[in-house]
Design a protein around this motif. Sequence first.
Motif, PDB file in Angstrom:
ATOM      1  N   PRO A  42       0.767  -1.018   0.081  1.00  0.00           N
ATOM      2  CA  PRO A  42      -0.007   0.038   0.095  1.00  0.00           C
ATOM      3  C   PRO A  42       0.880   1.158  -0.003  1.00  0.00           C
ATOM      4  O   PRO A  42       0.381   2.350  -0.455  1.00  0.00           O
ATOM      5  N   SER A  43       2.078   1.264   0.580  1.00  0.00           N
ATOM      6  CA  SER A  43       2.824   2.265   0.518  1.00  0.00           C
ATOM      7  C   SER A  43       4.428   1.869   0.518  1.00  0.00           C
ATOM      8  O   SER A  43       4.801   0.862   0.878  1.00  0.00           O
ATOM      9  N   PRO A  50       2.335   6.871  -0.859  1.00  0.00           N
ATOM     10  CA  PRO A  50       1.387   5.904  -1.123  1.00  0.00           C
ATOM     11  C   PRO A  50       1.275   5.116  -2.622  1.00  0.00           C
ATOM     12  O   PRO A  50       1.966   5.509  -3.487  1.00  0.00           O
ATOM     13  N   LYS A  98      -5.258   2.621  -6.307  1.00  0.00           N
ATOM     14  CA  LYS A  98      -5.940   2.779  -5.055  1.00  0.00           C
ATOM     15  C   LYS A  98      -7.164   1.721  -4.892  1.00  0.00           C
ATOM     16  O   LYS A  98      -7.948   1.697  -4.078  1.00  0.00           O
ATOM     17  N   THR A 153      -6.508   0.461  -1.605  1.00  0.00           N
ATOM     18  CA  THR A 153      -6.669   1.391  -0.495  1.00  0.00           C
ATOM     19  C   THR A 153      -7.922   1.858  -0.497  1.00  0.00           C
ATOM     20  O   THR A 153      -9.045   1.547  -0.351  1.00  0.00           O
ATOM     21  N   ASP A 154      -7.955   3.274  -1.084  1.00  0.00           N
ATOM     22  CA  ASP A 154      -9.369   4.062  -0.950  1.00  0.00           C
ATOM     23  C   ASP A 154     -10.246   3.523  -1.829  1.00  0.00           C
ATOM     24  O   ASP A 154     -11.832   3.573  -1.375  1.00  0.00           O
ATOM     25  N   TYR A 165     -10.623   0.199  -2.457  1.00  0.00           N
ATOM     26  CA  TYR A 165     -10.418  -1.238  -2.079  1.00  0.00           C
ATOM     27  C   TYR A 165     -11.232  -2.306  -2.904  1.00  0.00           C
ATOM     28  O   TYR A 165     -12.539  -2.296  -3.020  1.00  0.00           O
TER      29      TYR A 165
END
Length: 450
Positions: A189-190, A199, A203, A206-207, A209
Amino acid sequence: MALLLLLSLVPVSASQPDKPEIYAESAIVIDYDTGETIYAKDTDSLRVPASMTKIMTAYIIFEELEAGTFTLDTMVPISAENARKSRDSSYPAMVPLPSGGEVSVETLLKLILIPSASASCIVMAEFISGSEEAFVARMNQTAQRLGMVGEYENCHGAFPHYLTARSVAILIREFIDRFPQILEYTSLPSVEFNGKTYPNTNKLLTDHYYEGCDGFKTGTIPEAGYCLSATAVRDGRRIIAVVMKSNNDTHRHTDTATILDYGFQWLDENSFYFDDIADHWARANIERLAETGIALHTRGGKFRPYEPITRGEFTAMLVSALGPRGALDALPEGTTPQFTDLDDYWAQAEILRAASPGLVAGTGYGAFSPDSAISREQAMVILNNALRPPQAQGPTFPDSASVSPWAQQGVNNITALGLFSGGSDGLLHPGGQLTRGEAATVFCQILDRL
Protein backbone atom coordinates in the motif's frame (compact mmCIF):
# COMPACT_ATOMS: atom_id res chain seq x y z
CA MET A 1 -0.18 -32.12 -28.50
CA ALA A 2 -1.68 -31.62 -25.19
CA LEU A 3 -0.72 -28.17 -26.04
CA LEU A 4 -3.85 -27.97 -28.05
CA LEU A 5 -6.04 -28.10 -25.03
CA LEU A 6 -5.93 -24.37 -24.68
CA LEU A 7 -7.93 -23.93 -27.79
CA SER A 8 -11.30 -24.88 -26.68
CA LEU A 9 -11.52 -21.73 -24.73
CA VAL A 10 -13.18 -20.15 -27.71
CA PRO A 11 -16.28 -18.59 -26.15
CA VAL A 12 -18.67 -19.61 -28.90
CA SER A 13 -21.25 -21.21 -26.67
CA ALA A 14 -20.13 -19.68 -23.40
CA SER A 15 -22.58 -17.83 -21.20
CA GLN A 16 -22.08 -14.07 -21.45
CA PRO A 17 -23.08 -11.72 -18.61
CA ASP A 18 -24.25 -8.26 -19.64
CA LYS A 19 -21.27 -6.16 -20.70
CA PRO A 20 -20.66 -3.14 -18.48
CA GLU A 21 -20.52 0.51 -19.51
CA ILE A 22 -17.27 2.26 -18.60
CA TYR A 23 -15.68 5.66 -19.18
CA ALA A 24 -12.30 4.39 -20.43
CA GLU A 25 -11.77 4.51 -24.19
CA SER A 26 -9.87 1.21 -24.25
CA ALA A 27 -10.10 -1.73 -21.87
CA ILE A 28 -9.47 -5.44 -21.66
CA VAL A 29 -9.87 -8.29 -19.18
CA ILE A 30 -8.00 -11.57 -19.69
CA ASP A 31 -8.00 -14.88 -17.86
CA TYR A 32 -4.53 -15.24 -16.36
CA ASP A 33 -4.54 -19.05 -16.63
CA THR A 34 -5.41 -19.18 -20.31
CA GLY A 35 -4.75 -15.77 -21.79
CA GLU A 36 -8.29 -15.70 -23.15
CA THR A 37 -9.91 -12.31 -23.65
CA ILE A 38 -13.01 -12.10 -21.45
CA TYR A 39 -13.86 -8.45 -22.06
CA ALA A 40 -12.63 -6.02 -24.71
CA LYS A 41 -13.35 -2.41 -25.64
CA ASP A 42 -11.25 -0.95 -28.46
CA THR A 43 -8.42 -3.00 -27.03
CA ASP A 44 -6.07 -2.88 -30.04
CA SER A 45 -5.95 0.88 -30.58
CA LEU A 46 -2.58 2.48 -29.86
CA ARG A 47 -2.78 4.69 -26.79
CA VAL A 48 -0.35 6.43 -24.45
CA PRO A 49 0.41 4.15 -21.47
CA ALA A 50 2.05 6.87 -19.34
CA SER A 51 3.57 5.28 -16.24
CA MET A 52 2.32 1.81 -17.15
CA THR A 53 5.56 1.97 -19.15
CA LYS A 54 7.31 1.24 -15.86
CA ILE A 55 5.97 -2.33 -15.94
CA MET A 56 8.44 -3.20 -18.70
CA THR A 57 11.26 -1.43 -16.83
CA ALA A 58 10.52 -3.51 -13.73
CA TYR A 59 10.27 -6.69 -15.84
CA ILE A 60 13.80 -6.16 -17.18
CA ILE A 61 15.07 -5.48 -13.67
CA PHE A 62 13.71 -8.89 -12.67
CA GLU A 63 15.38 -10.49 -15.68
CA GLU A 64 18.71 -9.11 -14.45
CA LEU A 65 18.01 -10.30 -10.91
CA GLU A 66 17.29 -13.77 -12.29
CA ALA A 67 20.51 -13.68 -14.32
CA GLY A 68 22.50 -12.79 -11.20
CA THR A 69 23.80 -9.51 -12.63
CA PHE A 70 22.97 -7.91 -9.29
CA THR A 71 20.87 -8.56 -6.20
CA LEU A 72 18.12 -6.66 -4.44
CA ASP A 73 20.72 -5.43 -1.97
CA THR A 74 23.08 -4.07 -4.65
CA MET A 75 23.65 -0.35 -4.14
CA VAL A 76 23.16 1.82 -7.24
CA PRO A 77 24.93 5.19 -7.60
CA ILE A 78 22.81 8.31 -8.12
CA SER A 79 24.29 10.85 -10.52
CA ALA A 80 23.81 14.58 -10.03
CA GLU A 81 21.72 14.69 -13.21
CA ASN A 82 19.36 11.95 -12.06
CA ALA A 83 19.11 13.54 -8.62
CA ARG A 84 18.06 16.73 -10.42
CA LYS A 85 15.47 14.85 -12.50
CA SER A 86 14.05 13.29 -9.33
CA ARG A 87 13.12 16.83 -8.22
CA ASP A 88 11.87 17.95 -11.67
CA SER A 89 8.10 17.98 -12.19
CA SER A 90 8.69 16.96 -15.82
CA TYR A 91 9.54 13.49 -14.44
CA PRO A 92 6.63 12.54 -12.19
CA ALA A 93 6.33 11.31 -9.58
CA MET A 94 8.95 13.37 -7.77
CA VAL A 95 10.77 11.26 -5.19
CA PRO A 96 14.05 13.10 -4.40
CA LEU A 97 17.18 10.95 -4.72
CA PRO A 98 20.52 11.74 -3.03
CA SER A 99 23.02 13.30 -5.45
CA GLY A 100 26.26 11.34 -5.27
CA GLY A 101 24.67 8.82 -2.94
CA GLU A 102 23.54 5.23 -3.42
CA VAL A 103 20.13 3.51 -3.24
CA SER A 104 19.51 -0.24 -3.23
CA VAL A 105 17.95 -2.01 -6.22
CA GLU A 106 15.02 -3.12 -4.07
CA THR A 107 14.30 0.42 -2.89
CA LEU A 108 14.47 1.77 -6.45
CA LEU A 109 12.15 -1.04 -7.56
CA LYS A 110 9.62 -0.07 -4.89
CA LEU A 111 9.87 3.60 -5.84
CA ILE A 112 9.22 2.68 -9.49
CA LEU A 113 6.20 0.50 -8.77
CA ILE A 114 4.49 2.25 -5.85
CA PRO A 115 4.72 6.07 -6.11
CA SER A 116 5.76 5.71 -9.79
CA ALA A 117 9.09 7.54 -9.58
CA SER A 118 10.32 8.27 -13.12
CA ALA A 119 13.88 9.29 -12.20
CA SER A 120 14.34 5.96 -10.42
CA CYS A 121 13.58 4.27 -13.75
CA ILE A 122 16.34 6.24 -15.44
CA VAL A 123 18.78 5.32 -12.67
CA MET A 124 18.10 1.61 -13.20
CA ALA A 125 18.08 1.89 -16.99
CA GLU A 126 21.55 3.45 -16.98
CA PHE A 127 22.77 0.96 -14.38
CA ILE A 128 21.64 -2.02 -16.51
CA SER A 129 22.32 -0.83 -20.06
CA GLY A 130 24.69 2.10 -19.76
CA SER A 131 22.18 4.59 -21.14
CA GLU A 132 18.45 5.05 -21.25
CA GLU A 133 18.54 4.77 -25.05
CA ALA A 134 20.15 1.32 -24.93
CA PHE A 135 17.70 0.22 -22.26
CA VAL A 136 14.73 1.39 -24.35
CA ALA A 137 16.06 -0.66 -27.28
CA ARG A 138 15.96 -3.70 -24.99
CA MET A 139 12.43 -2.81 -23.92
CA ASN A 140 11.31 -2.87 -27.54
CA GLN A 141 13.12 -6.12 -28.27
CA THR A 142 11.36 -7.68 -25.29
CA ALA A 143 8.00 -6.30 -26.40
CA GLN A 144 8.45 -7.80 -29.86
CA ARG A 145 9.36 -11.17 -28.35
CA LEU A 146 6.17 -11.16 -26.29
CA GLY A 147 3.97 -10.24 -29.26
CA MET A 148 3.15 -6.75 -27.98
CA VAL A 149 2.04 -3.95 -30.32
CA GLY A 150 3.49 -0.46 -30.00
CA GLU A 151 6.88 1.07 -29.27
CA TYR A 152 8.59 2.43 -26.18
CA GLU A 153 10.50 5.72 -26.44
CA ASN A 154 11.53 6.10 -22.79
CA CYS A 155 11.76 3.91 -19.71
CA HIS A 156 9.26 5.76 -17.50
CA GLY A 157 6.28 7.05 -19.50
CA ALA A 158 6.54 10.69 -18.46
CA PHE A 159 6.60 11.56 -22.17
CA PRO A 160 4.22 9.98 -24.70
CA HIS A 161 4.65 6.81 -26.72
CA TYR A 162 2.10 4.19 -27.70
CA LEU A 163 0.98 0.68 -26.74
CA THR A 164 -2.31 -1.19 -26.91
CA ALA A 165 -4.31 -2.25 -23.88
CA ARG A 166 -3.93 -5.85 -25.02
CA SER A 167 -0.15 -5.45 -25.02
CA VAL A 168 -0.11 -4.20 -21.43
CA ALA A 169 -2.20 -7.22 -20.39
CA ILE A 170 0.15 -9.57 -22.26
CA LEU A 171 3.14 -8.12 -20.42
CA ILE A 172 1.51 -8.36 -16.99
CA ARG A 173 0.54 -11.98 -17.60
CA GLU A 174 4.08 -12.83 -18.67
CA PHE A 175 5.50 -10.92 -15.66
CA ILE A 176 3.39 -12.83 -13.13
CA ASP A 177 4.05 -16.15 -14.88
CA ARG A 178 7.80 -15.71 -14.90
CA PHE A 179 8.33 -13.66 -11.74
CA PRO A 180 5.37 -14.20 -9.39
CA GLN A 181 7.29 -12.40 -6.63
CA ILE A 182 6.41 -9.14 -8.42
CA LEU A 183 3.08 -9.31 -6.58
CA GLU A 184 4.92 -8.88 -3.28
CA TYR A 185 5.79 -5.38 -4.50
CA THR A 186 2.72 -4.32 -6.45
CA SER A 187 0.50 -5.24 -3.48
CA LEU A 188 2.28 -2.88 -1.07
CA PRO A 189 0.00 0.00 0.00
CA SER A 190 2.97 2.35 0.47
CA VAL A 191 6.76 2.63 0.72
CA GLU A 192 8.94 4.54 3.18
CA PHE A 193 11.93 6.46 1.79
CA ASN A 194 14.09 9.10 3.43
CA GLY A 195 11.60 9.62 6.22
CA LYS A 196 8.58 10.08 3.95
CA THR A 197 5.68 7.72 3.18
CA TYR A 198 4.72 7.39 -0.48
CA PRO A 199 1.31 5.72 -1.10
CA ASN A 200 0.66 3.27 -3.90
CA THR A 201 -1.00 5.06 -6.82
CA ASN A 202 -3.17 1.97 -7.36
CA LYS A 203 -6.04 2.81 -5.02
CA LEU A 204 -7.77 -0.54 -5.56
CA LEU A 205 -5.49 -1.50 -2.68
CA THR A 206 -6.68 1.33 -0.44
CA ASP A 207 -9.31 4.05 -1.04
CA HIS A 208 -11.11 2.11 -3.81
CA TYR A 209 -10.43 -1.26 -2.20
CA TYR A 210 -11.14 -4.25 -4.44
CA GLU A 211 -11.23 -7.70 -2.86
CA GLY A 212 -8.44 -9.91 -4.15
CA CYS A 213 -6.47 -7.16 -5.89
CA ASP A 214 -2.69 -7.49 -5.50
CA GLY A 215 -1.35 -5.08 -8.15
CA PHE A 216 -0.56 -3.69 -10.78
CA LYS A 217 0.23 -0.14 -12.09
CA THR A 218 -1.30 3.24 -12.87
CA GLY A 219 -0.43 5.77 -15.56
CA THR A 220 -1.34 9.44 -15.92
CA ILE A 221 -0.12 12.23 -18.19
CA PRO A 222 -2.31 14.62 -20.22
CA GLU A 223 -1.87 12.69 -23.47
CA ALA A 224 -2.81 9.40 -21.78
CA GLY A 225 -5.76 10.39 -19.66
CA TYR A 226 -6.12 8.13 -16.63
CA CYS A 227 -4.86 4.56 -17.04
CA LEU A 228 -4.82 1.62 -14.67
CA SER A 229 -3.78 -2.00 -14.95
CA ALA A 230 -4.77 -4.37 -12.17
CA THR A 231 -4.88 -8.03 -11.29
CA ALA A 232 -7.03 -9.81 -8.75
CA VAL A 233 -7.55 -13.38 -7.63
CA ARG A 234 -10.67 -15.04 -6.22
CA ASP A 235 -11.36 -18.70 -5.52
CA GLY A 236 -8.00 -19.58 -7.02
CA ARG A 237 -8.71 -17.85 -10.36
CA ARG A 238 -6.74 -14.78 -11.40
CA ILE A 239 -7.73 -12.21 -14.00
CA ILE A 240 -5.93 -9.16 -15.38
CA ALA A 241 -7.61 -5.89 -16.37
CA VAL A 242 -6.31 -2.81 -18.19
CA VAL A 243 -8.12 0.49 -18.77
CA MET A 244 -6.65 3.30 -20.87
CA LYS A 245 -7.78 6.89 -21.24
CA SER A 246 -10.44 7.07 -18.60
CA ASN A 247 -11.50 10.62 -17.77
CA ASN A 248 -10.43 11.02 -14.13
CA ASP A 249 -8.74 9.22 -11.26
CA THR A 250 -11.97 8.00 -9.68
CA HIS A 251 -13.34 6.62 -12.93
CA ARG A 252 -10.19 4.69 -13.81
CA HIS A 253 -10.57 2.85 -10.52
CA THR A 254 -14.33 2.32 -10.81
CA ASP A 255 -13.91 1.31 -14.48
CA THR A 256 -11.33 -1.28 -13.48
CA ALA A 257 -13.45 -2.60 -10.61
CA THR A 258 -16.43 -2.86 -12.95
CA ILE A 259 -14.63 -4.93 -15.57
CA LEU A 260 -12.95 -7.07 -12.91
CA ASP A 261 -16.43 -7.82 -11.57
CA TYR A 262 -17.49 -8.74 -15.10
CA GLY A 263 -14.48 -11.00 -15.48
CA PHE A 264 -15.14 -12.93 -12.28
CA GLN A 265 -18.84 -13.22 -13.15
CA TRP A 266 -17.88 -14.60 -16.54
CA LEU A 267 -15.61 -17.18 -14.91
CA ASP A 268 -18.37 -18.17 -12.48
CA GLU A 269 -20.81 -18.71 -15.33
CA ASN A 270 -18.27 -20.54 -17.49
CA SER A 271 -16.37 -22.56 -14.94
CA PHE A 272 -14.59 -25.56 -16.36
CA TYR A 273 -16.11 -28.93 -15.66
CA PHE A 274 -15.90 -32.05 -17.79
CA ASP A 275 -18.96 -34.26 -18.10
CA ASP A 276 -17.71 -36.19 -21.12
CA ILE A 277 -14.41 -37.73 -19.93
CA ALA A 278 -15.57 -40.24 -17.30
CA ASP A 279 -15.10 -43.22 -19.61
CA HIS A 280 -12.37 -41.80 -21.82
CA TRP A 281 -9.00 -43.59 -21.84
CA ALA A 282 -7.14 -40.25 -21.28
CA ARG A 283 -9.22 -39.18 -18.27
CA ALA A 284 -6.31 -39.41 -15.81
CA ASN A 285 -4.08 -37.31 -18.06
CA ILE A 286 -6.78 -34.69 -18.59
CA GLU A 287 -7.41 -34.44 -14.85
CA ARG A 288 -3.67 -34.24 -14.17
CA LEU A 289 -3.31 -31.29 -16.52
CA ALA A 290 -6.21 -29.54 -14.82
CA GLU A 291 -4.64 -30.12 -11.39
CA THR A 292 -1.29 -28.84 -12.68
CA GLY A 293 -2.89 -25.55 -13.68
CA ILE A 294 -2.74 -26.12 -17.43
CA ALA A 295 -5.80 -24.48 -18.94
CA LEU A 296 -8.24 -26.97 -20.42
CA HIS A 297 -10.87 -25.14 -22.40
CA THR A 298 -14.37 -26.46 -22.62
CA ARG A 299 -17.57 -25.72 -24.48
CA GLY A 300 -20.81 -26.19 -22.65
CA GLY A 301 -19.06 -28.12 -19.90
CA LYS A 302 -17.51 -30.62 -22.30
CA PHE A 303 -13.81 -31.24 -22.85
CA ARG A 304 -14.46 -32.99 -26.19
CA PRO A 305 -11.57 -35.50 -25.88
CA TYR A 306 -12.37 -37.21 -29.18
CA GLU A 307 -12.41 -33.98 -31.22
CA PRO A 308 -9.37 -32.81 -33.20
CA ILE A 309 -7.14 -30.09 -31.80
CA THR A 310 -6.76 -26.98 -33.93
CA ARG A 311 -3.61 -25.12 -34.94
CA GLY A 312 -4.47 -22.21 -32.70
CA GLU A 313 -5.17 -24.40 -29.69
CA PHE A 314 -1.99 -26.36 -30.14
CA THR A 315 0.14 -23.24 -30.45
CA ALA A 316 -1.50 -21.50 -27.50
CA MET A 317 -0.91 -24.45 -25.20
CA LEU A 318 2.66 -24.77 -26.44
CA VAL A 319 3.47 -21.21 -25.40
CA SER A 320 1.40 -21.01 -22.21
CA ALA A 321 2.65 -24.36 -20.94
CA LEU A 322 6.30 -24.45 -22.00
CA GLY A 323 6.96 -20.71 -21.72
CA PRO A 324 6.51 -20.32 -17.95
CA ARG A 325 8.70 -23.41 -17.44
CA GLY A 326 11.59 -21.81 -19.30
CA ALA A 327 11.53 -24.28 -22.19
CA LEU A 328 11.26 -21.53 -24.81
CA ASP A 329 13.72 -19.01 -23.35
CA ALA A 330 16.77 -20.11 -25.36
CA LEU A 331 15.06 -20.03 -28.75
CA PRO A 332 16.37 -17.31 -31.10
CA GLU A 333 14.00 -14.46 -31.88
CA GLY A 334 13.21 -13.59 -35.47
CA THR A 335 10.81 -11.33 -37.31
CA THR A 336 7.20 -11.85 -36.26
CA PRO A 337 5.01 -12.41 -39.33
CA GLN A 338 1.85 -10.39 -39.84
CA PHE A 339 -0.94 -12.94 -40.16
CA THR A 340 -4.16 -11.66 -41.70
CA ASP A 341 -6.60 -13.88 -39.79
CA LEU A 342 -5.69 -13.30 -36.14
CA ASP A 343 -7.45 -10.01 -35.39
CA ASP A 344 -9.42 -10.46 -32.14
CA TYR A 345 -8.45 -14.15 -32.06
CA TRP A 346 -8.20 -15.18 -28.41
CA ALA A 347 -4.75 -16.80 -28.80
CA GLN A 348 -3.24 -14.11 -31.03
CA ALA A 349 -0.42 -13.25 -28.62
CA GLU A 350 0.65 -16.87 -28.12
CA ILE A 351 0.62 -17.54 -31.87
CA LEU A 352 2.76 -14.49 -32.61
CA ARG A 353 5.18 -15.40 -29.87
CA ALA A 354 5.58 -18.91 -31.28
CA ALA A 355 5.92 -17.59 -34.83
CA SER A 356 8.80 -15.23 -34.06
CA PRO A 357 11.38 -17.98 -33.34
CA GLY A 358 9.90 -20.10 -36.14
CA LEU A 359 8.08 -22.70 -34.04
CA VAL A 360 4.99 -22.29 -36.22
CA ALA A 361 4.39 -20.81 -39.65
CA GLY A 362 1.44 -19.70 -41.73
CA THR A 363 -0.48 -21.73 -44.26
CA GLY A 364 0.07 -19.36 -47.19
CA TYR A 365 -1.03 -15.91 -48.37
CA GLY A 366 -0.40 -14.41 -44.93
CA ALA A 367 -2.89 -16.70 -43.14
CA PHE A 368 -2.29 -18.76 -40.03
CA SER A 369 -5.61 -20.69 -40.18
CA PRO A 370 -5.93 -21.04 -36.38
CA ASP A 371 -9.18 -23.02 -36.46
CA SER A 372 -7.90 -25.70 -38.85
CA ALA A 373 -7.33 -29.14 -37.34
CA ILE A 374 -3.71 -30.15 -36.86
CA SER A 375 -2.34 -33.50 -37.98
CA ARG A 376 -0.15 -35.79 -35.91
CA GLU A 377 2.90 -35.14 -38.07
CA GLN A 378 2.33 -31.37 -37.99
CA ALA A 379 2.18 -31.51 -34.20
CA MET A 380 5.38 -33.56 -34.10
CA VAL A 381 7.21 -31.01 -36.24
CA ILE A 382 6.14 -28.13 -33.96
CA LEU A 383 7.20 -30.07 -30.88
CA ASN A 384 10.52 -30.87 -32.54
CA ASN A 385 11.04 -27.14 -33.17
CA ALA A 386 10.25 -26.31 -29.54
CA LEU A 387 11.97 -29.17 -27.69
CA ARG A 388 14.98 -29.57 -30.03
CA PRO A 389 15.63 -33.25 -29.23
CA PRO A 390 18.66 -35.16 -30.60
CA GLN A 391 18.61 -36.24 -34.24
CA ALA A 392 17.18 -39.76 -34.51
CA GLN A 393 16.65 -42.49 -37.08
CA GLY A 394 13.26 -43.00 -38.69
CA PRO A 395 10.34 -44.76 -36.99
CA THR A 396 9.60 -48.39 -37.76
CA PHE A 397 5.82 -48.27 -38.03
CA PRO A 398 4.32 -50.12 -41.00
CA ASP A 399 3.03 -46.80 -42.38
CA SER A 400 6.28 -44.85 -41.83
CA ALA A 401 6.61 -44.39 -45.58
CA SER A 402 3.51 -42.17 -45.51
CA VAL A 403 5.25 -39.49 -43.44
CA SER A 404 5.53 -36.30 -45.50
CA PRO A 405 9.13 -35.55 -46.57
CA TRP A 406 9.08 -32.12 -44.88
CA ALA A 407 8.01 -33.73 -41.60
CA GLN A 408 10.34 -36.73 -41.67
CA GLN A 409 13.09 -35.56 -39.31
CA GLY A 410 10.65 -34.05 -36.83
CA VAL A 411 8.64 -37.28 -36.75
CA ASN A 412 11.85 -39.28 -36.33
CA ASN A 413 13.02 -37.19 -33.38
CA ILE A 414 9.71 -37.01 -31.53
CA THR A 415 8.80 -40.68 -31.95
CA ALA A 416 12.30 -41.56 -30.71
CA LEU A 417 11.45 -39.71 -27.51
CA GLY A 418 8.41 -41.94 -27.12
CA LEU A 419 5.97 -39.04 -27.15
CA PHE A 420 3.98 -40.58 -30.00
CA SER A 421 3.21 -44.22 -30.55
CA GLY A 422 1.04 -46.20 -32.90
CA GLY A 423 -2.66 -46.71 -32.61
CA SER A 424 -4.44 -49.92 -31.66
CA ASP A 425 -3.76 -51.09 -35.21
CA GLY A 426 -0.01 -50.56 -34.76
CA LEU A 427 0.09 -47.72 -37.29
CA LEU A 428 1.47 -44.23 -36.69
CA HIS A 429 -1.17 -42.41 -38.80
CA PRO A 430 1.10 -39.39 -39.37
CA GLY A 431 -1.46 -37.55 -41.51
CA GLY A 432 -4.37 -38.27 -39.18
CA GLN A 433 -5.87 -35.54 -37.01
CA LEU A 434 -4.59 -35.30 -33.44
CA THR A 435 -7.37 -35.48 -30.85
CA ARG A 436 -7.62 -33.52 -27.66
CA GLY A 437 -7.37 -36.70 -25.56
CA GLU A 438 -4.20 -37.70 -27.39
CA ALA A 439 -2.87 -34.20 -26.85
CA ALA A 440 -3.45 -34.49 -23.10
CA THR A 441 -1.50 -37.72 -23.00
CA VAL A 442 1.43 -36.41 -25.01
CA PHE A 443 1.62 -33.26 -22.95
CA CYS A 444 1.69 -35.17 -19.67
CA GLN A 445 4.75 -36.98 -21.02
CA ILE A 446 6.32 -33.64 -21.89
CA LEU A 447 5.71 -32.31 -18.36
CA ASP A 448 7.53 -35.35 -17.00
CA ARG A 449 10.58 -34.40 -19.09
CA LEU A 450 10.75 -30.71 -18.16
